[in-house]
Design a protein around this motif. Structure first.
Motif, PDB file in Angstrom:
ATOM      1  N   LEU A  80      48.669 -17.743 -14.754  1.00 60.14           N
ATOM      2  CA  LEU A  80      49.380 -18.596 -13.814  1.00 60.14           C
ATOM      3  C   LEU A  80      48.954 -20.045 -13.990  1.00 60.14           C
ATOM      4  CD1 LEU A  80      49.324 -16.492 -10.509  1.00 60.14           C
ATOM      5  CD2 LEU A  80      51.072 -16.559 -12.309  1.00 60.14           C
ATOM      6  N   LEU A  82      48.736 -23.978 -12.109  1.00 66.00           N
ATOM      7  CA  LEU A  82      48.772 -24.785 -10.892  1.00 66.00           C
ATOM      8  C   LEU A  82      49.650 -25.984 -11.190  1.00 66.00           C
ATOM      9  CD1 LEU A  82      47.803 -25.284  -8.025  1.00 66.00           C
ATOM     10  CD2 LEU A  82      45.767 -26.384  -8.974  1.00 66.00           C
ATOM     11  N   HIS A  83      50.884 -25.942 -10.676  1.00 66.12           N
ATOM     12  CA  HIS A  83      51.905 -26.920 -11.033  1.00 66.12           C
ATOM     13  C   HIS A  83      51.538 -28.303 -10.513  1.00 66.12           C
ATOM     14  CE1 HIS A  83      55.898 -28.709 -11.493  1.00 66.12           C
ATOM     15  NE2 HIS A  83      56.195 -27.683 -12.279  1.00 66.12           N
ATOM     16  N   ARG A  88      51.433 -25.894  -6.446  1.00 66.86           N
ATOM     17  CA  ARG A  88      51.340 -24.468  -6.147  1.00 66.86           C
ATOM     18  C   ARG A  88      51.121 -23.685  -7.442  1.00 66.86           C
ATOM     19  NH1 ARG A  88      53.876 -22.972  -1.342  1.00 66.86           N
ATOM     20  NH2 ARG A  88      52.904 -20.944  -1.739  1.00 66.86           N
ATOM     21  N   TRP A  89      50.614 -22.462  -7.289  1.00 70.00           N
ATOM     22  CA  TRP A  89      50.438 -21.572  -8.430  1.00 70.00           C
ATOM     23  C   TRP A  89      51.751 -20.856  -8.740  1.00 70.00           C
ATOM     24  CZ3 TRP A  89      46.208 -21.555 -11.408  1.00 70.00           C
ATOM     25  CH2 TRP A  89      45.013 -22.071 -10.883  1.00 70.00           C
ATOM     26  N   SER A 164      50.710 -29.040 -15.694  1.00 67.78           N
ATOM     27  CA  SER A 164      49.843 -28.239 -14.822  1.00 67.78           C
ATOM     28  C   SER A 164      48.478 -28.896 -14.650  1.00 67.78           C
ATOM     29  CB  SER A 164      49.676 -26.827 -15.386  1.00 67.78           C
ATOM     30  OG  SER A 164      49.001 -26.854 -16.621  1.00 67.78           O
ATOM     31  N   ARG A 168      45.064 -20.202 -15.192  1.00 70.15           N
ATOM     32  CA  ARG A 168      44.069 -19.188 -14.840  1.00 70.15           C
ATOM     33  C   ARG A 168      44.630 -17.796 -15.081  1.00 70.15           C
ATOM     34  NH1 ARG A 168      41.443 -19.769  -9.050  1.00 70.15           N
ATOM     35  NH2 ARG A 168      40.972 -21.764 -10.023  1.00 70.15           N
ATOM     36  N   LEU A 178      43.483 -17.104  -4.817  1.00 69.50           N
ATOM     37  CA  LEU A 178      44.018 -18.384  -5.277  1.00 69.50           C
ATOM     38  C   LEU A 178      44.227 -19.336  -4.108  1.00 69.50           C
ATOM     39  CD1 LEU A 178      46.656 -17.190  -7.889  1.00 69.50           C
ATOM     40  CD2 LEU A 178      44.403 -18.175  -8.342  1.00 69.50           C
ATOM     41  N   VAL A 182      49.647 -17.950  -3.459  1.00 69.28           N
ATOM     42  CA  VAL A 182      50.930 -17.795  -4.138  1.00 69.28           C
ATOM     43  C   VAL A 182      51.998 -17.430  -3.114  1.00 69.28           C
ATOM     44  CG1 VAL A 182      49.896 -17.124  -6.326  1.00 69.28           C
ATOM     45  CG2 VAL A 182      50.538 -15.356  -4.679  1.00 69.28           C
ATOM     46  N   THR A 186      56.429 -15.161  -6.216  1.00 70.83           N
ATOM     47  CA  THR A 186      55.478 -15.097  -7.322  1.00 70.83           C
ATOM     48  C   THR A 186      54.686 -13.803  -7.262  1.00 70.83           C
ATOM     49  OG1 THR A 186      55.299 -17.509  -7.347  1.00 70.83           O
ATOM     50  CG2 THR A 186      53.568 -16.268  -8.473  1.00 70.83           C
TER      51      THR A 186
END
Length: 204
Positions: A80, A82-83, A88-89, A164, A168, A178, A182, A186
């Protein structure tokens, strides 16, 4: 088990297309297992049928995107990101930018956002999701997201790009650790994708 097939990036079936019929075919083939993605597929199909520019960002209301649930070779973890813009993931993914060959879009985005070569996309799609995004300096709009399982080769080392803040590898149990948490879509994708991945790598 539903027949799934891994396709490498150089497969001619992943060539670009601007034909909306190609997107509709991929949507029709998607194997969905819950009411929410089934309803979302119907919504996406309506958009595709009625908007000639649905694969382009020039459509201000909604546009097609392709996502990739990247899993390790053992089918135990997913990668995934982290944007950076949305904070957010999420799974890797992005805009179709005119390409209606949606598994190719998902694979391209996975390669760009993870830095991993030799990825293989699994067809058909395993999830469809419609969600609103509100990026900085952009009007809120819908992403019509068609989601694919993508396998990374053994020993893969990820390299984040500018989109990102972090990458991870996580198991399903790690999702609750996280921060930020999420979202439901997701989580739905991770749970379904890892279950399918484990079946695909299990000994015959």
């Amino acid at each position: 088990m539903q027949p799934y097939e891994r396709i490498a990036a150089d497969d001619p079936r992943l060539g670009p297309s601007d034909d909306r019929a190609v997107a509709l075919a991929h949507l029709g083939e998607a194997v969905l297992d819950a009411p929410t993605p089934v309803a979302h597929r119907s919504e996406v199909v309506r958009f595709v049928e009625h908007h000639p520019d649905i694969a382009l960002r020039t459509n201000p209301d909604a546009h097609l995107t392709g996502s990739a649930l990247v899993v390790d070779a053992q089918g135990e973890r997913t990668l995934l990101m982290l944007h950076r813009k949305l904070g957010r993931w999420f799974q890797p993914g992005g805009h179709a930018d005119g390409d209606t060959n949606l598994p190719a879009v998902a694979l391209k985005e996975a390669r760009e956002e993870t830095g991993i070569d030799d990825l293989a996309v699994v067809v058909p799609a395993i999830d469809v999701d419609v969600h609103q995004v509100s990026p900085p300096a952009e009007a809120p709009h819908l992403h019509l997201d068609v989601r694919y399982l993508v396998f990374a080769p053994p020993g893969s080392v990820e390299h984040a790009n500018a989109e990102s803040l972090a990458l991870r590898w996580v198991t399903e149990d790690d999702l609750d650790l996280l921060d930020p948490a999420v979202d439901d879509s997701t989580r739905r994708l991770v749970v379904r994708g890892l279950a399918i991945a484990r079946e695909l790598v299990a000994p015959a």
